[in-house]
Scaffold this active site. Structure first.
Site, PDB file in Angstrom:
ATOM      1  N   LYS A 110       0.822  -1.214   0.000  1.00 46.70           N
ATOM      2  CA  LYS A 110       0.000   0.000   0.000  1.00 46.70           C
ATOM      3  C   LYS A 110       0.856   1.265   0.000  1.00 46.70           C
ATOM      4  CE  LYS A 110      -4.224  -2.044   1.649  1.00 46.70           C
ATOM      5  NZ  LYS A 110      -3.866  -3.458   1.896  1.00 46.70           N
TER       6      LYS A 110
HETATM    7  C1  LIG Z   1      -4.502  -4.537   1.216  1.00 50.46           C
HETATM    8  C2  LIG Z   1      -3.714  -5.804   1.084  1.00 50.46           C
HETATM    9  C3  LIG Z   1      -4.069  -6.805   0.139  1.00 50.46           C
HETATM   10  C4  LIG Z   1      -5.308  -6.699  -0.742  1.00 50.46           C
HETATM   11  O1  LIG Z   1      -5.193  -5.691  -1.706  1.00 50.46           O
HETATM   12  P1  LIG Z   1      -6.479  -5.152  -2.495  1.00 50.46           P
HETATM   13  O2  LIG Z   1      -6.009  -4.001  -3.290  1.00 50.46           O
HETATM   14  O3  LIG Z   1      -7.456  -4.791  -1.441  1.00 50.46           O
HETATM   15  O4  LIG Z   1      -6.937  -6.268  -3.344  1.00 50.46           O
HETATM   16  C5  LIG Z   1      -3.252  -7.918   0.039  1.00 50.46           C
HETATM   17  N1  LIG Z   1      -2.160  -8.076   0.830  1.00 50.46           N
HETATM   18  C6  LIG Z   1      -1.792  -7.141   1.736  1.00 50.46           C
HETATM   19  C7  LIG Z   1      -0.593  -7.389   2.580  1.00 50.46           C
HETATM   20  C8  LIG Z   1      -2.545  -5.973   1.896  1.00 50.46           C
HETATM   21  O5  LIG Z   1      -2.181  -5.052   2.813  1.00 50.46           O
END
Ligand SMILES: *Cc1c(COP(=O)(O)O)cnc(C)c1O
Length: 461
Positions: A110
């Site tokens: 993120k």
């Molecule tokens: C947020 C997250 C996901 C999922 O991502 P999306 O964009 O919601 O599909 C997968 N793995 C981790 C470690 C995350 O923080």
């Protein structure tokens, strides 16, 4: 490039307004009117670019109202915070490629989007002489990445609610050790749902929202999806540096955000062979792709908590394209979901879905087994989210295609699951270990809307 809403209720707007709007004012999601096309020659010409240079090439055609120099500067600053010189390196282990997206400050993918969004917000607010007060609820990953994306930024104050004692210790420290004056952590005596309900109530109070310029940073912001498109191009270029023919991606998915970025890359002309959507036991998206069954069930807690999601907020963006860009159909689908708890699809639509995606659901036993076996065979530790994608890739993606698995978090972030799988806790990176001793700031509060509201009013910049 202008932006429209999946629900058809807004006049086309420019990029900066789309970033500031977040969720479209008609309740839909914002999308570009068209996708820029990247020719095979152009793609080849990008092979020697650094990550920030490539990000500029991918992002610039979507941005019609920020000068090239400014956009470059925002992008460079966003990726300078990553600790790996390649930003998102690709490594080859045991027949699969791992796209490491966890070299940012909070060790999860993120950061790729939220570092950029934080800088964009600061730039736009500065230009307009406006302020933004971000309010959000988190079960862990999004909150810490958002806090690090906006800490110390001018014109922005952030309030993040998390359930007291219910995030992992690492996640709590990553939030509460940020002591910048514009960051307010609120540990709520309650559950994640309590936190989310209060945030929703604050946003539903339209007078309060307008008076205090409330904004969100959840994954529906177009700029977040856009920032993620870059690493599909980056990974494709890296695995074809030595001449492999076809490339497929496996994406562990919760909100459909990351996989939608892959879909955008494909629409822009990146030759992706297969896009594999991997889920844990919360498998509504897998049921949709494999059986045409998009029906709501309860959320179960798993060892990959960032994918424990039922309603994938970015799914609406894909539906808009699946429904031939007809907002009426999107609105009807969500009305059906509200009334019946499910959306139905025609045979033609399902045929198109299966041409664009394949999918597998990986349960917790398989996830832990994959962490363990991958470690024994290669010495490489997967985090539980990444392991979901790796297992799905091993089962479903053709081995003669370069199989790229998105590594969405560093294993040390989910040390408990890794220890359960392998018998040993993962090594802790120095930056994480150092958090233990840092000063921290957090307000412990009851799950009481009036109290939270007062706190926000008192601390607003
Ligand atoms: C947020 C997250 C996901 C999922 O991502 P999306 O964009 O919601 O599909 C997968 N793995 C981790 C470690 C995350 O923080």
């Amino acid at each position: 490039m202008r932006y429209i809403s999946t629900r058809g209720g807004i006049q086309p707007i420019h990029f900066k307004d789309a970033v500031m709007m977040g969720l479209a004012t008609d309740g839909g999601l914002l999308l570009p009117e068209t996708y820029p096309h990247v020719s095979p020659d152009q793609l080849e010409s990008w092979r020697s670019l650094s990550y920030p240079e490539l990000a500029f090439q991918v992002i610039a055609p979507f941005v019609d109202d920020i000068s090239e120099d400014t956009l470059k500067e925002l992008i460079n600053r966003s990726y300078a915070t990553f600790t790996h010189p390649q930003v998102t390196p690709v490594v080859h282990r045991d027949g699969v490629y791992i796209l490491e997206l966890f070299h940012g400050v909070t060790l999860a993918f993120k950061d790729v989007a939220l570092q950029f969004l934080g800088n964009l917000f600061e730039h736009i607010l500065g230009e307009r002489g406006e302020r933004l007060n971000i309010v959000g609820a988190t079960s862990g990953d999004t909150g810490s990445a958002a806090i690090h994306g906006v800490r110390g930024k001018k014109g922005i104050t952030i309030f993040i609610l998390h359930p007291h004692g219910k995030t992992s210790p690492v996640q709590a420290l990553q939030m509460t050790t940020v002591t910048d004056a514009n960051v307010h952590n609120i540990a709520v005596r309650g559950t994640f749902d309590d936190c989310q309900d209060m945030v929703k109530a604050l946003f539903n109070d339209l007078d309060f929202k307008a008076e205090y310029s409330l904004g969100a940073v959840n994954s529906i912001n177009w700029a977040r999806v856009l920032a993620q498109v870059t690493y599909y191009f980056w990974a494709w270029l890296r695995v074809t540096d030595s001449g492999t023919a076809t490339v497929s991606f496996s994406v562990p998915t919760g909100n459909f955000g990351d996989i939608f970025a892959g879909y955008v890359a494909k629409r822009m002309g990146l030759p992706i062979e297969k896009l594999l959507l991997a889920t844990n036991e919360n498998n509504i998206l897998t049921r949709f792709i494999n059986q045409g069954d998009y029906s709501l069930t309860g959320v179960v807690s798993t060892v990959s908590p960032s994918m424990d999601i039922q309603v994938a907020s970015n799914f609406e963006r894909y539906l808009y394209h699946l429904f031939q860009e007809q907002p009426d159909r999107v609105r009807a689908a969500f009305a059906e979901l509200r009334e019946k708890g499910s959306i139905s699809f025609s045979a033609d639509e399902m045929q198109q879905v299966r041409a664009e995606f394949c999918s597998a659901s990986v349960n917790q036993v398989e996830t832990l087994e994959t962490i363990d076996s991958f470690y024994r065979e290669t010495g490489y530790l997967l985090d539980p989210h990444t392991a979901v994608g790796v297992k799905a890739a091993q089962d479903l993606l053709p081995a003669d295609s370069a199989r790229v698995c998105l590594a969405t978090a560093h294993p040390a972030k989910f040390g408990e699951a890794v220890e359960k799988a392998t018998g040993n806790p993962p090594p802790v990176p120095a930056a994480l270990a150092a958090l233990e001793g840092l000063p921290s700031r957090c307000s412990l509060m009851d799950a009481d809307l009036a109290g939270i509201r007062d706190f926000i009013i008192r601390n607003i910049g």
